[in-house]
Design a protein around this motif. Sequence first.
Motif, PDB file in Angstrom:
ATOM      1  N   HIS A  68       0.829  -1.207   0.000  1.00 35.56           N
ATOM      2  CA  HIS A  68       0.000   0.000   0.000  1.00 35.56           C
ATOM      3  C   HIS A  68       0.866   1.260   0.000  1.00 35.56           C
ATOM      4  CE1 HIS A  68      -3.556   2.377   0.170  1.00 35.56           C
ATOM      5  NE2 HIS A  68      -2.976   3.113   1.105  1.00 35.56           N
ATOM      6  N   THR A  69       2.003   1.218   0.663  1.00 34.60           N
ATOM      7  CA  THR A  69       2.904   2.372   0.648  1.00 34.60           C
ATOM      8  C   THR A  69       3.341   2.670  -0.779  1.00 34.60           C
ATOM      9  OG1 THR A  69       3.661   1.903   2.896  1.00 34.60           O
ATOM     10  CG2 THR A  69       5.081   3.299   1.552  1.00 34.60           C
ATOM     11  N   GLN A  70       3.644   1.644  -1.553  1.00 35.75           N
ATOM     12  CA  GLN A  70       4.031   1.832  -2.950  1.00 35.75           C
ATOM     13  C   GLN A  70       2.855   2.331  -3.784  1.00 35.75           C
ATOM     14  OE1 GLN A  70       7.119   1.813  -4.206  1.00 35.75           O
ATOM     15  NE2 GLN A  70       7.742   1.498  -2.092  1.00 35.75           N
ATOM     16  N   TYR A  71       1.675   1.764  -3.535  1.00 40.34           N
ATOM     17  CA  TYR A  71       0.461   2.220  -4.222  1.00 40.34           C
ATOM     18  C   TYR A  71       0.228   3.707  -3.939  1.00 40.34           C
ATOM     19  CZ  TYR A  71      -4.484   3.432  -4.330  1.00 40.34           C
ATOM     20  OH  TYR A  71      -5.664   4.097  -4.512  1.00 40.34           O
ATOM     21  N   ASN A  72       0.338   4.085  -2.665  1.00 37.02           N
ATOM     22  CA  ASN A  72       0.117   5.461  -2.249  1.00 37.02           C
ATOM     23  C   ASN A  72       1.107   6.406  -2.932  1.00 37.02           C
ATOM     24  OD1 ASN A  72      -1.333   7.275  -0.259  1.00 37.02           O
ATOM     25  ND2 ASN A  72       0.797   7.642   0.322  1.00 37.02           N
ATOM     26  N   HIS A  73       2.357   5.989  -2.984  1.00 35.51           N
ATOM     27  CA  HIS A  73       3.384   6.798  -3.654  1.00 35.51           C
ATOM     28  C   HIS A  73       3.033   6.972  -5.136  1.00 35.51           C
ATOM     29  CE1 HIS A  73       7.353   8.435  -4.506  1.00 35.51           C
ATOM     30  NE2 HIS A  73       7.417   7.611  -5.530  1.00 35.51           N
ATOM     31  N   SER A  74       2.611   5.904  -5.778  1.00 33.25           N
ATOM     32  CA  SER A  74       2.230   5.966  -7.194  1.00 33.25           C
ATOM     33  C   SER A  74       1.018   6.876  -7.406  1.00 33.25           C
ATOM     34  CB  SER A  74       1.920   4.567  -7.729  1.00 33.25           C
ATOM     35  OG  SER A  74       3.070   3.773  -7.693  1.00 33.25           O
ATOM     36  N   PHE A  75       0.048   6.780  -6.513  1.00 35.84           N
ATOM     37  CA  PHE A  75      -1.140   7.627  -6.601  1.00 35.84           C
ATOM     38  C   PHE A  75      -0.739   9.103  -6.539  1.00 35.84           C
ATOM     39  CE2 PHE A  75      -4.574  10.024  -4.541  1.00 35.84           C
ATOM     40  CZ  PHE A  75      -5.639   9.739  -5.373  1.00 35.84           C
ATOM     41  N   HIS A  76       0.098   9.426  -5.551  1.00 37.32           N
ATOM     42  CA  HIS A  76       0.539  10.812  -5.405  1.00 37.32           C
ATOM     43  C   HIS A  76       1.347  11.273  -6.620  1.00 37.32           C
ATOM     44  CE1 HIS A  76       0.058  11.122  -0.754  1.00 37.32           C
ATOM     45  NE2 HIS A  76      -0.980  10.577  -1.338  1.00 37.32           N
ATOM     46  N   LYS A 117     -10.230   4.977   0.671  1.00 43.34           N
ATOM     47  CA  LYS A 117     -11.464   5.760   0.641  1.00 43.34           C
ATOM     48  C   LYS A 117     -11.157   7.237   0.385  1.00 43.34           C
ATOM     49  CE  LYS A 117     -13.945   2.706   3.735  1.00 43.34           C
ATOM     50  NZ  LYS A 117     -14.386   2.499   5.122  1.00 43.34           N
ATOM     51  N   GLU A 118     -10.112   7.744   1.050  1.00 43.33           N
ATOM     52  CA  GLU A 118      -9.738   9.146   0.838  1.00 43.33           C
ATOM     53  C   GLU A 118      -9.311   9.393  -0.597  1.00 43.33           C
ATOM     54  OE1 GLU A 118      -8.257  10.300   5.343  1.00 43.33           O
ATOM     55  OE2 GLU A 118      -6.771   9.665   3.875  1.00 43.33           O
ATOM     56  N   HIS A 119      -8.588   8.451  -1.190  1.00 44.55           N
ATOM     57  CA  HIS A 119      -8.177   8.602  -2.586  1.00 44.55           C
ATOM     58  C   HIS A 119      -9.400   8.668  -3.493  1.00 44.55           C
ATOM     59  CE1 HIS A 119      -3.830   6.945  -1.988  1.00 44.55           C
ATOM     60  NE2 HIS A 119      -4.031   8.097  -1.383  1.00 44.55           N
ATOM     61  N   GLU A 120     -10.396   7.850  -3.220  1.00 46.47           N
ATOM     62  CA  GLU A 120     -11.622   7.868  -4.017  1.00 46.47           C
ATOM     63  C   GLU A 120     -12.325   9.222  -3.888  1.00 46.47           C
ATOM     64  OE1 GLU A 120     -13.646   4.460  -2.457  1.00 46.47           O
ATOM     65  OE2 GLU A 120     -12.554   3.068  -3.767  1.00 46.47           O
ATOM     66  N   ILE A 121     -12.361   9.749  -2.676  1.00 48.61           N
ATOM     67  CA  ILE A 121     -12.988  11.061  -2.450  1.00 48.61           C
ATOM     68  C   ILE A 121     -12.205  12.151  -3.174  1.00 48.61           C
ATOM     69  CG2 ILE A 121     -13.460  12.812  -0.683  1.00 48.61           C
ATOM     70  CD1 ILE A 121     -14.063  10.417   1.238  1.00 48.61           C
ATOM     71  N   ILE A 122     -10.885  12.089  -3.090  1.00 49.47           N
ATOM     72  CA  ILE A 122     -10.031  13.079  -3.761  1.00 49.47           C
ATOM     73  C   ILE A 122     -10.295  13.078  -5.262  1.00 49.47           C
ATOM     74  CG2 ILE A 122      -7.625  13.574  -4.396  1.00 49.47           C
ATOM     75  CD1 ILE A 122      -6.927  12.666  -1.458  1.00 49.47           C
ATOM     76  N   LEU A 123     -10.339  11.893  -5.857  1.00 52.80           N
ATOM     77  CA  LEU A 123     -10.599  11.801  -7.299  1.00 52.80           C
ATOM     78  C   LEU A 123     -11.980  12.356  -7.649  1.00 52.80           C
ATOM     79  CD1 LEU A 123      -9.058   8.313  -8.116  1.00 52.80           C
ATOM     80  CD2 LEU A 123      -8.145  10.567  -8.708  1.00 52.80           C
ATOM     81  N   LYS A 124     -12.977  12.028  -6.837  1.00 53.72           N
ATOM     82  CA  LYS A 124     -14.336  12.520  -7.070  1.00 53.72           C
ATOM     83  C   LYS A 124     -14.362  14.047  -7.019  1.00 53.72           C
ATOM     84  CE  LYS A 124     -18.895  12.393  -4.824  1.00 53.72           C
ATOM     85  NZ  LYS A 124     -18.927  13.750  -4.265  1.00 53.72           N
ATOM     86  N   LEU A 125     -13.732  14.617  -5.995  1.00 55.60           N
ATOM     87  CA  LEU A 125     -13.738  16.074  -5.851  1.00 55.60           C
ATOM     88  C   LEU A 125     -12.959  16.758  -6.968  1.00 55.60           C
ATOM     89  CD1 LEU A 125     -13.334  16.277  -1.967  1.00 55.60           C
ATOM     90  CD2 LEU A 125     -15.406  16.742  -3.314  1.00 55.60           C
ATOM     91  N   LEU A 126     -11.884  16.142  -7.427  1.00 59.13           N
ATOM     92  CA  LEU A 126     -11.146  16.681  -8.568  1.00 59.13           C
ATOM     93  C   LEU A 126     -12.013  16.690  -9.821  1.00 59.13           C
ATOM     94  CD1 LEU A 126      -7.614  15.112  -8.035  1.00 59.13           C
ATOM     95  CD2 LEU A 126      -8.152  17.563  -8.089  1.00 59.13           C
ATOM     96  N   MET A 174       0.051  15.050 -13.213  1.00 62.50           N
ATOM     97  CA  MET A 174      -1.089  15.719 -13.860  1.00 62.50           C
ATOM     98  C   MET A 174      -1.092  17.216 -13.572  1.00 62.50           C
ATOM     99  SD  MET A 174      -4.284  13.061 -13.770  1.00 62.50           S
ATOM    100  CE  MET A 174      -4.189  12.652 -12.043  1.00 62.50           C
ATOM    101  N   SER A 175      -0.503  17.603 -12.439  1.00 66.10           N
ATOM    102  CA  SER A 175      -0.445  19.032 -12.103  1.00 66.10           C
ATOM    103  C   SER A 175       0.543  19.769 -13.006  1.00 66.10           C
ATOM    104  CB  SER A 175      -0.044  19.238 -10.644  1.00 66.10           C
ATOM    105  OG  SER A 175       1.356  19.069 -10.466  1.00 66.10           O
ATOM    106  N   LYS A 176       1.465  19.023 -13.603  1.00 64.60           N
ATOM    107  CA  LYS A 176       2.494  19.562 -14.487  1.00 64.60           C
ATOM    108  C   LYS A 176       3.384  20.588 -13.779  1.00 64.60           C
ATOM    109  CE  LYS A 176      -0.275  18.647 -18.529  1.00 64.60           C
ATOM    110  NZ  LYS A 176      -1.054  19.184 -19.613  1.00 64.60           N
ATOM    111  N   SER A 177       3.520  20.419 -12.469  1.00 63.53           N
ATOM    112  CA  SER A 177       4.364  21.319 -11.690  1.00 63.53           C
ATOM    113  C   SER A 177       5.698  20.631 -11.404  1.00 63.53           C
ATOM    114  CB  SER A 177       3.694  21.702 -10.374  1.00 63.53           C
ATOM    115  OG  SER A 177       4.617  22.390  -9.545  1.00 63.53           O
ATOM    116  N   GLU A 178       6.736  21.109 -12.034  1.00 63.57           N
ATOM    117  CA  GLU A 178       8.071  20.549 -11.795  1.00 63.57           C
ATOM    118  C   GLU A 178       8.532  20.834 -10.362  1.00 63.57           C
ATOM    119  OE1 GLU A 178      10.073  18.485 -13.611  1.00 63.57           O
ATOM    120  OE2 GLU A 178       8.278  18.326 -14.859  1.00 63.57           O
ATOM    121  N   THR A 179       8.112  21.945  -9.806  1.00 61.13           N
ATOM    122  CA  THR A 179       8.488  22.300  -8.435  1.00 61.13           C
ATOM    123  C   THR A 179       7.924  21.279  -7.448  1.00 61.13           C
ATOM    124  OG1 THR A 179       8.548  24.637  -9.004  1.00 61.13           O
ATOM    125  CG2 THR A 179       8.380  24.087  -6.663  1.00 61.13           C
TER     126      THR A 179
END
Length: 98
Positions: free
Chosen positions: A10-18, A60-69, A24-29
């Motif tokens: 899950h730690t690896q999944y979480n890192h990949s999600f982030h 669950k939080e990731h699902e909410i984040i995607l929905k809100l985005l 997608m933000s296209k922010s190099e910073t």
Amino acid sequence: MRNGTDVRAHTQYNHSFHMCLIKMSKSETIKDMYLRLGTPLLRVQSLSFGCEGNISKSVKEHEIILKLLKEDNLTELSAVLSQHNKDVISNIQKKLHS
């Protein structure tokens, strides 16, 4: 992954999600800052996911984040992200003081 107990996976999944969100933000910073955190951040995340129920909470939080985005609901998204960060800090503090 929803009901998983594999902290490492899950730690690896979480890192990949982030990383997906950051790309997608296209922010190099932001990308550079996240990559610099590297191993210490993965360790903090791993400690947090080691607390019972935190893996399913994270999914669950990731699902909410995607929905809100998708809804472009940035006000609610900001509140969710703020609470998420507070929860992670609280979990780490509990781990360190136990």
